[in-house]
Design a protein around this motif. Structure first.
Motif, PDB file in Angstrom:
ATOM      1  N   VAL A 189      32.676  39.492 -41.653  1.00 12.80           N
ATOM      2  CA  VAL A 189      32.593  37.903 -41.476  1.00 12.80           C
ATOM      3  C   VAL A 189      32.894  37.352 -42.961  1.00 12.80           C
ATOM      4  CG1 VAL A 189      30.924  36.333 -41.027  1.00 12.80           C
ATOM      5  CG2 VAL A 189      31.011  38.349 -39.564  1.00 12.80           C
ATOM      6  N   PHE A 190      32.300  37.932 -43.805  1.00 15.66           N
ATOM      7  CA  PHE A 190      32.475  37.391 -45.082  1.00 15.66           C
ATOM      8  C   PHE A 190      33.982  37.502 -45.692  1.00 15.66           C
ATOM      9  CE2 PHE A 190      28.064  38.220 -44.767  1.00 15.66           C
ATOM     10  CZ  PHE A 190      27.334  37.167 -45.419  1.00 15.66           C
ATOM     11  N   CYS A 191      34.276  38.672 -45.465  1.00 14.80           N
ATOM     12  CA  CYS A 191      35.928  39.031 -45.829  1.00 14.80           C
ATOM     13  C   CYS A 191      36.668  37.818 -45.107  1.00 14.80           C
ATOM     14  CB  CYS A 191      36.389  40.260 -45.221  1.00 14.80           C
ATOM     15  SG  CYS A 191      35.681  41.416 -46.223  1.00 14.80           S
ATOM     16  N   ALA A 192      36.568  37.381 -43.954  1.00 15.17           N
ATOM     17  CA  ALA A 192      37.176  36.305 -43.234  1.00 15.17           C
ATOM     18  C   ALA A 192      36.957  34.766 -43.662  1.00 15.17           C
ATOM     19  CB  ALA A 192      37.131  36.247 -41.634  1.00 15.17           C
ATOM     20  N   HIS A 193      35.977  34.715 -44.343  1.00 13.89           N
ATOM     21  CA  HIS A 193      35.481  33.245 -44.603  1.00 13.89           C
ATOM     22  C   HIS A 193      36.140  32.502 -45.595  1.00 13.89           C
ATOM     23  CE1 HIS A 193      32.952  29.720 -45.535  1.00 13.89           C
ATOM     24  NE2 HIS A 193      32.316  29.933 -44.346  1.00 13.89           N
ATOM     25  N   PRO A 194      36.703  31.580 -45.702  1.00  9.35           N
ATOM     26  CA  PRO A 194      37.566  30.872 -46.754  1.00  9.35           C
ATOM     27  C   PRO A 194      36.975  30.575 -48.114  1.00  9.35           C
ATOM     28  CG  PRO A 194      37.348  29.221 -45.021  1.00  9.35           C
ATOM     29  CD  PRO A 194      36.798  30.786 -44.527  1.00  9.35           C
ATOM     30  N   ALA A 195      35.694  30.399 -48.009  1.00  5.26           N
ATOM     31  CA  ALA A 195      34.733  30.157 -49.286  1.00  5.26           C
ATOM     32  C   ALA A 195      34.685  31.355 -50.122  1.00  5.26           C
ATOM     33  CB  ALA A 195      33.757  29.344 -48.747  1.00  5.26           C
ATOM     34  N   ILE A 196      34.795  32.596 -49.378  1.00  4.77           N
ATOM     35  CA  ILE A 196      34.231  33.893 -50.231  1.00  4.77           C
ATOM     36  C   ILE A 196      35.419  34.353 -50.916  1.00  4.77           C
ATOM     37  CG2 ILE A 196      32.914  36.018 -49.968  1.00  4.77           C
ATOM     38  CD1 ILE A 196      31.439  33.404 -49.587  1.00  4.77           C
ATOM     39  N   SER A 197      35.406  34.730 -51.955  1.00 10.48           N
ATOM     40  CA  SER A 197      36.633  35.118 -52.796  1.00 10.48           C
ATOM     41  C   SER A 197      36.465  36.429 -53.115  1.00 10.48           C
ATOM     42  CB  SER A 197      36.805  34.610 -54.230  1.00 10.48           C
ATOM     43  OG  SER A 197      35.484  34.540 -54.908  1.00 10.48           O
ATOM     44  N   ALA A 198      35.268  37.131 -52.945  1.00  9.65           N
ATOM     45  CA  ALA A 198      35.104  38.600 -53.111  1.00  9.65           C
ATOM     46  C   ALA A 198      33.937  39.179 -52.340  1.00  9.65           C
ATOM     47  CB  ALA A 198      35.356  38.865 -54.503  1.00  9.65           C
ATOM     48  N   VAL A 199      33.841  40.394 -51.877  1.00 10.48           N
ATOM     49  CA  VAL A 199      32.618  40.985 -51.382  1.00 10.48           C
ATOM     50  C   VAL A 199      32.512  42.163 -52.010  1.00 10.48           C
ATOM     51  CG1 VAL A 199      31.659  41.870 -49.341  1.00 10.48           C
ATOM     52  CG2 VAL A 199      32.950  39.847 -49.243  1.00 10.48           C
ATOM     53  N   LYS A 200      31.181  42.478 -52.408  1.00 14.97           N
ATOM     54  CA  LYS A 200      30.892  43.943 -52.985  1.00 14.97           C
ATOM     55  C   LYS A 200      29.626  44.253 -52.287  1.00 14.97           C
ATOM     56  CE  LYS A 200      30.975  45.046 -57.336  1.00 14.97           C
ATOM     57  NZ  LYS A 200      31.455  46.438 -57.333  1.00 14.97           N
ATOM     58  N   VAL A 201      29.577  45.756 -51.909  1.00 13.47           N
ATOM     59  CA  VAL A 201      28.483  45.978 -51.288  1.00 13.47           C
ATOM     60  C   VAL A 201      27.356  47.009 -51.987  1.00 13.47           C
ATOM     61  CG1 VAL A 201      27.690  47.517 -48.948  1.00 13.47           C
ATOM     62  CG2 VAL A 201      29.840  46.097 -49.144  1.00 13.47           C
ATOM     63  N   VAL A 202      26.245  47.092 -51.999  1.00 11.82           N
ATOM     64  CA  VAL A 202      25.394  48.057 -52.820  1.00 11.82           C
ATOM     65  C   VAL A 202      25.178  49.100 -51.773  1.00 11.82           C
ATOM     66  CG1 VAL A 202      23.387  48.087 -54.165  1.00 11.82           C
ATOM     67  CG2 VAL A 202      24.708  46.060 -54.121  1.00 11.82           C
ATOM     68  N   ILE A 203      25.120  50.180 -51.992  1.00  7.83           N
ATOM     69  CA  ILE A 203      24.885  51.416 -51.130  1.00  7.83           C
ATOM     70  C   ILE A 203      24.193  52.554 -51.752  1.00  7.83           C
ATOM     71  CG2 ILE A 203      27.115  51.011 -49.967  1.00  7.83           C
ATOM     72  CD1 ILE A 203      28.149  53.504 -51.213  1.00  7.83           C
ATOM     73  N   HIS A 204      23.710  53.441 -51.033  1.00 10.91           N
ATOM     74  CA  HIS A 204      22.989  54.714 -51.441  1.00 10.91           C
ATOM     75  C   HIS A 204      24.241  55.675 -51.772  1.00 10.91           C
ATOM     76  CE1 HIS A 204      20.520  58.292 -51.442  1.00 10.91           C
ATOM     77  NE2 HIS A 204      19.617  57.322 -51.493  1.00 10.91           N
ATOM     78  N   PRO A 205      23.872  56.188 -52.908  1.00 11.85           N
ATOM     79  CA  PRO A 205      24.983  57.268 -53.294  1.00 11.85           C
ATOM     80  C   PRO A 205      25.214  58.113 -52.243  1.00 11.85           C
ATOM     81  CG  PRO A 205      22.836  57.749 -54.744  1.00 11.85           C
ATOM     82  CD  PRO A 205      23.021  56.261 -53.845  1.00 11.85           C
ATOM     83  N   ASP A 206      24.077  58.585 -51.448  1.00 19.79           N
ATOM     84  CA  ASP A 206      24.418  59.877 -50.369  1.00 19.79           C
ATOM     85  C   ASP A 206      25.332  59.323 -49.271  1.00 19.79           C
ATOM     86  OD1 ASP A 206      22.590  61.396 -51.845  1.00 19.79           O
ATOM     87  OD2 ASP A 206      20.984  61.337 -50.483  1.00 19.79           O
ATOM     88  N   ASP A 207      25.480  57.875 -49.220  1.00 16.84           N
ATOM     89  CA  ASP A 207      26.240  57.380 -48.157  1.00 16.84           C
ATOM     90  C   ASP A 207      27.678  57.126 -48.240  1.00 16.84           C
ATOM     91  OD1 ASP A 207      23.978  57.551 -46.584  1.00 16.84           O
ATOM     92  OD2 ASP A 207      23.180  55.323 -47.150  1.00 16.84           O
ATOM     93  N   LEU A 208      27.996  57.211 -49.279  1.00 18.80           N
ATOM     94  CA  LEU A 208      29.629  57.174 -49.744  1.00 18.80           C
ATOM     95  C   LEU A 208      30.549  57.793 -48.715  1.00 18.80           C
ATOM     96  CD1 LEU A 208      31.398  55.712 -51.913  1.00 18.80           C
ATOM     97  CD2 LEU A 208      31.452  58.112 -53.240  1.00 18.80           C
ATOM     98  N   PRO A 209      30.593  58.684 -48.091  1.00 21.49           N
ATOM     99  CA  PRO A 209      31.537  59.141 -46.950  1.00 21.49           C
ATOM    100  C   PRO A 209      31.454  58.185 -45.587  1.00 21.49           C
ATOM    101  CG  PRO A 209      30.569  60.993 -47.918  1.00 21.49           C
ATOM    102  CD  PRO A 209      29.839  60.008 -48.347  1.00 21.49           C
TER     103      PRO A 209
END
Length: 386
Positions: free
Chosen positions: A40-60
């Protein structure tokens, strides 16, 4: 133009949800919850970038959830949500946004209206968060002999249930988080409150709930069934002037002609009009917003890049392109003998069968710039089901 970045917080372990798999990686309608949220955020015209905060164990799991999503590299979170948000904010320093929208990874039903409201009401001194007024009567209780006894009734007129995304001026909320390390607060609006950042409430909506329990997952799947089959249609239009050359690139096909088409990219008027039509079905602005002509990176670029981007955004939102219609407006070149080639090329690019693609051409009866053979125009229409 105000630069807005979305920070998606998805480092939690989901203890209330239960099970070994964190809730943000569970699926609804065969799609990971986190993937739907990010899209949803990737498609919104006002959002120039998206970053996600994850747990290191969840990378795959994260790599699987974010395949084909145009986002920044993730950052690892901390021991608490507050730590994770702070680390995410610090990782955005190189992006230097004006506004940051902090959103829960397990709220997949956030919509454009909510994002619009928080963005429009956030500035360099003020934040904004979506909220819903409490409608149930609220009681405080005391405990006697293991029983819950009503102690008082709370004035519900002053009570609101807050949601995300919570938007703030980036530098101020980063400084606020850094100044309150070691102190625990329930959300980012509380942190803003502690340091004196004014935050206003904007209208939220009930469907923007956080998936926290197994029952929430059932509710999410039921909601998708109810809201399915949303049909959207949009149009696009583009025009380019003739210039020196010996072919025109039209819908990805080189059509021989006495002239070429003048443009910043390859001037494929058909793909430009169609890209705008597809972006219109998801209210994602126009081609110039995603690929600014002022950016030299796109000088002479193959316009299939633009179309593929629009198609990917639609697919990320679980959209299905039902049909497209393209009409060229020109005296020359003649399109007829290249129609099948264009249909086959678009079939490959759009991931739909050629019988869902219409290519037509017309003239303006020698009126206007096309009638004078000064250029070529194109209009396109696209229908998408979500």
């Amino acid at each position: 133009m105000t630069k807005c970045v979305a920070l998606i917080v998805a480092a939690g372990r989901g203890h209330r949800f239960g099970g070994e798999l964190p809730k943000q990686y569970r699926t609804i309608n065969n799609r990971m919850i986190l993937s739907k949220t990010i899209a949803v955020f990737c498609a919104h015209p006002a959002i120039s970038a998206v970053k996600v905060v994850i747990h290191p164990d969840d990378l795959p799991l994260y790599r699987c959830a974010t395949e084909n999503l145009p986002i920044l590299e993730p950052t690892f979170g901390g021991a608490t949500r507050q730590d994770s948000v702070r680390l995410g904010l610090e990782s955005l320093a190189s992006e230097n946004p004006d506004i940051v929208l902090i959103h829960d990874g397990a709220r997949p039903f956030v919509n454009f209206d909510t994002i619009n409201r928080v963005v429009q009401n956030t500035n360099e001194t003020q934040g904004a968060i979506p909220a819903i007024p409490v409608v149930d009567t609220i009681k405080t209780v005391s405990f006697q002999d293991g029983k819950r006894i009503i102690a008082s009734t709370v004035d519900r007129n002053k009570l609101w249930r807050v949601q995300t995304p919570q938007a703030f001026p980036f530098k101020k909320i980063l400084e606020a988080h850094q100044s309150l390390i070691g102190q625990e607060y329930t959300d980012d609006a509380c942190i803003a409150e502690k340091v004196g950042i004014q935050t206003i409430l904007v209208d939220g909506f009930e469907e923007n709930f956080k998936i926290t329990t197994q029952q929430d997952l059932i509710r999410a799947n039921n909601l998708l069934k109810i809201n399915g089959n949303d049909i959207r249609t949009a149009t696009g239009f583009d025009v380019h002037q003739f210039c020196e050359g010996d072919f025109c690139c039209l819908c990805g096909v080189k059509v021989p002609h006495d002239f070429g088409l003048k443009g910043h990219s390859d001037a494929d008027v058909g793909l430009h009009a169609l890209t705008d039509a597809l972006l219109g079905t998801i209210s994602s602005g126009d081609i110039g917003l995603h690929f600014p002509p002022s950016d030299q990176k796109w000088k002479g670029a193959d316009s299939t890049i633009f179309l593929k981007h629009a198609v990917q955004l639609i697919e990320n939102l679980d959209g299905e392109i039902l049909n497209i219609d393209v009409t060229f407006i020109c005296e020359r070149p003649k399109i007829g003998k290249y129609r099948v080639d264009m249909m086959e090329r678009l079939s490959s690019l759009l991931h739909i069968s050629a019988n869902k693609i219409s290519i037509k051409a017309t003239t303006t009866e020698q009126l206007g710039f096309t009638g004078r053979k000064e250029g070529l125009a194109c209009q396109a229409c696209a229908t998408v089901r979500f």
